[in-house]
Motif scaffolding. Structure first.
Motif, PDB file in Angstrom:
ATOM      1  N   ALA A  15      14.320  -1.320  -1.015  1.00  0.00           N
ATOM      2  CA  ALA A  15      12.966  -1.065  -1.501  1.00  0.00           C
ATOM      3  C   ALA A  15      12.734  -1.723  -2.864  1.00  0.00           C
ATOM      4  O   ALA A  15      11.631  -2.173  -3.163  1.00  0.00           O
ATOM      5  N   ASP A  18      12.404  -7.542  -4.095  1.00  0.00           N
ATOM      6  CA  ASP A  18      11.050  -8.067  -3.930  1.00  0.00           C
ATOM      7  C   ASP A  18      10.800  -8.648  -2.551  1.00  0.00           C
ATOM      8  O   ASP A  18       9.726  -8.502  -1.999  1.00  0.00           O
ATOM      9  N   THR A  21      10.820  -6.607   3.063  1.00  0.00           N
ATOM     10  CA  THR A  21       9.573  -5.950   3.457  1.00  0.00           C
ATOM     11  C   THR A  21       9.838  -4.523   3.941  1.00  0.00           C
ATOM     12  O   THR A  21      10.953  -4.167   4.305  1.00  0.00           O
ATOM     13  N   GLU A  33       6.662   2.955   6.025  1.00  0.00           N
ATOM     14  CA  GLU A  33       6.406   2.741   4.595  1.00  0.00           C
ATOM     15  C   GLU A  33       6.214   4.064   3.856  1.00  0.00           C
ATOM     16  O   GLU A  33       6.795   4.276   2.787  1.00  0.00           O
ATOM     17  N   VAL A  56       5.508  -2.213  -6.691  1.00  0.00           N
ATOM     18  CA  VAL A  56       5.390  -2.491  -5.262  1.00  0.00           C
ATOM     19  C   VAL A  56       3.945  -2.505  -4.780  1.00  0.00           C
ATOM     20  O   VAL A  56       3.602  -3.248  -3.870  1.00  0.00           O
ATOM     21  N   LYS A  62       6.135  -7.418  -0.025  1.00  0.00           N
ATOM     22  CA  LYS A  62       6.631  -6.167   0.552  1.00  0.00           C
ATOM     23  C   LYS A  62       5.956  -5.839   1.881  1.00  0.00           C
ATOM     24  O   LYS A  62       6.359  -4.926   2.570  1.00  0.00           O
ATOM     25  N   HIS A  63       4.921  -6.599   2.240  1.00  0.00           N
ATOM     26  CA  HIS A  63       4.173  -6.339   3.455  1.00  0.00           C
ATOM     27  C   HIS A  63       4.168  -7.586   4.324  1.00  0.00           C
ATOM     28  O   HIS A  63       3.651  -8.628   3.924  1.00  0.00           O
TER      29      HIS A  63
END
Length: 90
Positions: A15, A18, A21, A33, A56, A62-63
């Motif tokens: 998490a 960077d 995901t 998530e 984040v 992250k997506h």
């Protein structure tokens, strides 16, 4: 669902990274998530959680849907190929 300490540590580590995901975490550990956010809130000091959350939130890396670089299975395009236990030369 009760996770082993090693898994919790790895989820927190992923998490914080960077380029990892939330989809990668879901694939590996089955956590959505929102469940990762809850785990982070529960396992971290409040100040650390706030810092992570600020970092984040809205971060495209992250997506999976927001990423612009080449999609591969959780691997950076600059990562070296490993063949027969030796790092192959470019």
């Amino acid at each position: 669902m009760k996770l082993p300490t090693e898994s919790i540590d790895r989820i927190i580590e992923m998490a914080w990274e960077d380029r990892t995901t939330f989809d990668s975490i879901k694939f590996q550990f089955g956590l959505k998530e929102q469940e990762v956010i809850s785990l982070m809130r529960r396992e971290m000091k409040p100040s650390s959680f706030k810092m992570w959350r600020k970092r984040v939130q809205g971060r495209s890396t992250k997506h999976e849907k927001l990423r612009v670089f080449q999609k591969g299975r959780f691997k950076c395009s600059r990562q070296k190929q490993i063949t027969q236990n030796k790092i192959s030369k470019r």
